[in-house]
Design a protein around this motif. Structure first.
Motif, PDB file in Angstrom:
ATOM      1  N   ALA A 246     -27.200  43.003  -0.054  1.00 19.94           N
ATOM      2  CA  ALA A 246     -28.059  41.920   0.529  1.00 19.94           C
ATOM      3  C   ALA A 246     -29.531  42.313  -0.138  1.00 19.94           C
ATOM      4  CB  ALA A 246     -28.115  41.788   1.836  1.00 19.94           C
ATOM      5  N   SER A 247     -29.658  43.703  -0.086  1.00 20.57           N
ATOM      6  CA  SER A 247     -31.224  44.048  -0.542  1.00 20.57           C
ATOM      7  C   SER A 247     -31.393  43.785  -1.953  1.00 20.57           C
ATOM      8  CB  SER A 247     -31.580  45.351   0.181  1.00 20.57           C
ATOM      9  OG  SER A 247     -30.758  46.366  -0.482  1.00 20.57           O
ATOM     10  N   MET A 248     -30.652  43.776  -2.716  1.00 21.36           N
ATOM     11  CA  MET A 248     -30.773  43.568  -4.075  1.00 21.36           C
ATOM     12  C   MET A 248     -31.195  42.274  -4.581  1.00 21.36           C
ATOM     13  SD  MET A 248     -30.071  46.565  -5.436  1.00 21.36           S
ATOM     14  CE  MET A 248     -30.321  46.168  -6.973  1.00 21.36           C
ATOM     15  N   GLY A 249     -31.570  41.439  -3.484  1.00 22.20           N
ATOM     16  CA  GLY A 249     -31.994  40.226  -3.995  1.00 22.20           C
ATOM     17  C   GLY A 249     -33.430  40.364  -4.366  1.00 22.20           C
ATOM     18  N   PHE A 250     -34.300  41.415  -3.692  1.00 15.00           N
ATOM     19  CA  PHE A 250     -35.512  41.832  -3.952  1.00 15.00           C
ATOM     20  C   PHE A 250     -35.594  42.147  -5.405  1.00 15.00           C
ATOM     21  CE2 PHE A 250     -35.445  42.481   0.565  1.00 15.00           C
ATOM     22  CZ  PHE A 250     -36.108  41.439   0.895  1.00 15.00           C
ATOM     23  N   ALA A 251     -34.637  42.670  -5.993  1.00 15.74           N
ATOM     24  CA  ALA A 251     -34.658  43.252  -7.456  1.00 15.74           C
ATOM     25  C   ALA A 251     -34.462  41.973  -8.384  1.00 15.74           C
ATOM     26  CB  ALA A 251     -33.354  44.140  -7.624  1.00 15.74           C
ATOM     27  N   ILE A 252     -34.004  41.007  -8.173  1.00 15.93           N
ATOM     28  CA  ILE A 252     -33.677  39.828  -8.808  1.00 15.93           C
ATOM     29  C   ILE A 252     -34.991  39.169  -8.834  1.00 15.93           C
ATOM     30  CG2 ILE A 252     -32.636  37.470  -9.077  1.00 15.93           C
ATOM     31  CD1 ILE A 252     -30.799  39.860 -10.135  1.00 15.93           C
ATOM     32  N   GLU A 253     -35.579  39.083  -7.642  1.00 21.31           N
ATOM     33  CA  GLU A 253     -36.910  38.501  -7.377  1.00 21.31           C
ATOM     34  C   GLU A 253     -37.890  39.123  -8.323  1.00 21.31           C
ATOM     35  OE1 GLU A 253     -38.107  38.274  -3.392  1.00 21.31           O
ATOM     36  OE2 GLU A 253     -36.575  36.991  -2.788  1.00 21.31           O
ATOM     37  N   LYS A 254     -37.894  40.332  -8.373  1.00 22.00           N
ATOM     38  CA  LYS A 254     -38.978  41.063  -9.406  1.00 22.00           C
ATOM     39  C   LYS A 254     -38.727  40.592 -10.740  1.00 22.00           C
ATOM     40  CE  LYS A 254     -39.501  45.052  -6.201  1.00 22.00           C
ATOM     41  NZ  LYS A 254     -39.339  46.333  -6.465  1.00 22.00           N
ATOM     42  N   ILE A 255     -37.712  40.450 -11.363  1.00 15.72           N
ATOM     43  CA  ILE A 255     -37.296  40.122 -12.691  1.00 15.72           C
ATOM     44  C   ILE A 255     -38.038  38.559 -13.014  1.00 15.72           C
ATOM     45  CG2 ILE A 255     -35.782  42.248 -13.304  1.00 15.72           C
ATOM     46  CD1 ILE A 255     -33.544  40.200 -13.417  1.00 15.72           C
ATOM     47  N   LYS A 256     -37.296  37.913 -11.949  1.00 17.75           N
ATOM     48  CA  LYS A 256     -37.592  36.542 -11.997  1.00 17.75           C
ATOM     49  C   LYS A 256     -38.982  36.088 -11.973  1.00 17.75           C
ATOM     50  CE  LYS A 256     -33.370  34.736 -12.247  1.00 17.75           C
ATOM     51  NZ  LYS A 256     -32.797  33.922 -13.347  1.00 17.75           N
ATOM     52  N   SER A 257     -39.830  36.928 -11.284  1.00 17.00           N
ATOM     53  CA  SER A 257     -41.307  36.832 -11.235  1.00 17.00           C
ATOM     54  C   SER A 257     -42.122  36.655 -12.593  1.00 17.00           C
ATOM     55  CB  SER A 257     -41.931  37.591 -10.064  1.00 17.00           C
ATOM     56  OG  SER A 257     -41.818  38.792 -10.667  1.00 17.00           O
ATOM     57  N   VAL A 258     -41.390  37.834 -13.151  1.00 14.45           N
ATOM     58  CA  VAL A 258     -41.960  38.095 -14.767  1.00 14.45           C
ATOM     59  C   VAL A 258     -41.368  36.788 -15.684  1.00 14.45           C
ATOM     60  CG1 VAL A 258     -42.025  39.579 -16.638  1.00 14.45           C
ATOM     61  CG2 VAL A 258     -42.293  40.339 -14.314  1.00 14.45           C
ATOM     62  N   ASN A 259     -39.971  36.438 -15.563  1.00 18.67           N
ATOM     63  CA  ASN A 259     -39.713  35.566 -16.484  1.00 18.67           C
ATOM     64  C   ASN A 259     -38.520  34.955 -15.747  1.00 18.67           C
ATOM     65  OD1 ASN A 259     -38.175  34.443 -18.421  1.00 18.67           O
ATOM     66  ND2 ASN A 259     -37.728  35.984 -19.885  1.00 18.67           N
ATOM     67  N   PRO A 260     -38.697  33.638 -15.214  1.00 20.52           N
ATOM     68  CA  PRO A 260     -37.911  32.906 -14.467  1.00 20.52           C
ATOM     69  C   PRO A 260     -36.612  32.616 -15.280  1.00 20.52           C
ATOM     70  CG  PRO A 260     -40.251  32.057 -14.633  1.00 20.52           C
ATOM     71  CD  PRO A 260     -40.077  32.848 -15.574  1.00 20.52           C
ATOM     72  N   GLU A 261     -36.408  32.676 -16.684  1.00 18.48           N
ATOM     73  CA  GLU A 261     -35.277  32.382 -17.203  1.00 18.48           C
ATOM     74  C   GLU A 261     -34.435  33.565 -17.639  1.00 18.48           C
ATOM     75  OE1 GLU A 261     -34.509  29.178 -17.877  1.00 18.48           O
ATOM     76  OE2 GLU A 261     -36.283  28.615 -16.861  1.00 18.48           O
ATOM     77  N   ILE A 262     -35.134  34.699 -16.942  1.00 18.49           N
ATOM     78  CA  ILE A 262     -34.193  35.955 -17.343  1.00 18.49           C
ATOM     79  C   ILE A 262     -33.082  36.002 -16.920  1.00 18.49           C
ATOM     80  CG2 ILE A 262     -34.807  37.467 -15.547  1.00 18.49           C
ATOM     81  CD1 ILE A 262     -35.203  38.456 -18.933  1.00 18.49           C
ATOM     82  N   GLN A 263     -31.791  36.539 -17.558  1.00 19.66           N
ATOM     83  CA  GLN A 263     -30.446  36.541 -17.017  1.00 19.66           C
ATOM     84  C   GLN A 263     -30.381  37.876 -16.339  1.00 19.66           C
ATOM     85  OE1 GLN A 263     -27.079  34.634 -18.934  1.00 19.66           O
ATOM     86  NE2 GLN A 263     -28.585  34.693 -20.717  1.00 19.66           N
ATOM     87  N   GLY A 264     -30.009  38.056 -15.034  1.00 23.31           N
ATOM     88  CA  GLY A 264     -29.667  39.387 -14.231  1.00 23.31           C
ATOM     89  C   GLY A 264     -28.450  39.437 -14.006  1.00 23.31           C
ATOM     90  N   ILE A 265     -27.849  40.786 -13.752  1.00 22.40           N
ATOM     91  CA  ILE A 265     -26.435  41.022 -13.669  1.00 22.40           C
ATOM     92  C   ILE A 265     -26.874  42.223 -12.430  1.00 22.40           C
ATOM     93  CG2 ILE A 265     -24.237  42.244 -13.919  1.00 22.40           C
ATOM     94  CD1 ILE A 265     -25.071  41.518 -16.963  1.00 22.40           C
ATOM     95  N   LEU A 266     -26.000  42.363 -11.371  1.00 23.32           N
ATOM     96  CA  LEU A 266     -26.002  42.943 -10.148  1.00 23.32           C
ATOM     97  C   LEU A 266     -24.779  43.933 -10.302  1.00 23.32           C
ATOM     98  CD1 LEU A 266     -27.678  41.137  -7.198  1.00 23.32           C
ATOM     99  CD2 LEU A 266     -28.744  43.068  -8.758  1.00 23.32           C
ATOM    100  N   THR A 267     -24.717  45.305 -10.267  1.00 20.63           N
ATOM    101  CA  THR A 267     -23.640  46.286 -10.403  1.00 20.63           C
ATOM    102  C   THR A 267     -23.807  47.016  -9.201  1.00 20.63           C
ATOM    103  OG1 THR A 267     -23.547  46.171 -12.718  1.00 20.63           O
ATOM    104  CG2 THR A 267     -22.448  47.997 -11.670  1.00 20.63           C
TER     105      THR A 267
END
Length: 271
Positions: A143-164
């Motif tokens: 659940a805490s990994m949402g903050f990691a996604i928020e960080k990359i999206k704050s730089v580039n909203p279109e960036i594609q992320g994967i969580l492993t």
């Protein structure tokens, strides 16, 4: 079969995708031999492949452990593998200045689990525009990994992320997998992957060499597919006993195809 990175989030609707290859790039011949075999089996089984290889190993227990054959040399091998076999490639980065360097050669930048909270590293990766695979820290909840996604999206909203996911620390020298983390991470609207080999590591051994339990790879992988993982991460080598990095938890290459066949059947049973 080339995995179109622009449609990565849609692949779990059809089949799981596979991130696989050796732990580290040991040389061109080895990388090409592994890539050829994995590509053939994935093409046969219609499994989208992302070829994995670390161009440098920064997190080692002992000072004299193998770290790589040279950054540019290894990255060029990854680039050549991608072009030759028509597959995307992924490698991990460790410091901010590595993001742009690695992005010139590979399709996916991977953030190691120990570094998943490093804001500047995540931001540097996002600035490249590449797909970013963020490994969940062994010390964090899904659940805490949402903050990691928020960080990359704050730089580039279109960036594609994967969580492993790669397991959680359990005592001093073992890991345990909580499959609820895959479900929690999927709630962030990104593909979720189970790292089936690193989750079986036995770190911090007194010998200074990380141990592992590769006979459990099949169990970890089947359970991950059963709970809806978008992809699997599996490190593999023709002879893990002679691998220069993480041999103790890698899957022998000659066992990979049979495992993938079984996983495809699991996938078909749940969709």
């Amino acid at each position: 079969m080339k995995l179109k990175m622009t449609k990565l989030a849609n692949y779990q609707k059809d089949n799981f995708f596979l991130m696989a290859g050796p732990c580290a790039i040991e040389g061109r011949d080895m990388a090409f031999s592994i890539a050829e075999k994995i590509s053939e089996m994935c093409l046969k089984l219609e499994i989208p492949l992302i070829f994995k290889g670390s161009y440098r190993k920064a997190n080692r227990t002992k000072a004299d452990s193998f770290t790589g054959i040279g950054d540019e040399k290894a990255l060029k091998i990854l680039e050549e593998v991608g072009k030759t076999f028509g597959v995307p490639t992924v490698t991990d980065i460790h410091e901010t200045h590595e993001a742009a360097m690695a992005a010139a050669f590979v399709d996916v930048l991977q953030i190691p689990a120990f570094l998943c909270r490093q804001t500047e590293l995540l931001e540097a990766a996002a600035k490249t525009g590449k797909v970013i695979n963020i490994k969940k820290g062994q010390f964090l909840s899904g659940a805490s990994m949402g903050f990691a996604i928020e960080k990359i999206k704050s730089v580039n909203p279109e960036i594609q992320g994967i969580l492993t996911d790669r397991g959680n620390s359990f005592g001093y020298s073992d890991l345990i997998v909580d499959y609820r983390n895959l479900v929690h991470m999927a709630n962030f609207g990104v593909p979720v992957v189970m790292d089936c080999t690193h989750s079986l590591q036995k770190p911090n051994q007194t010998s200074g060499v990380t141990g592992g339990d590769p006979k459990m790879i099949s169990t970890i992988a089947k359970a991950a597919i059963a709970v809806g993982a978008s992809g699997l991460f599996i490190e593999t080598h023709p002879d893990p006993a002679t691998a220069k990095s993480d041999g103790a938890n890698m899957l022998p290459l000659d066992q990979l195809e049979e495992l993938l066949k079984n996983l495809v059947r699991v996938r078909e049973a749940i969709v």
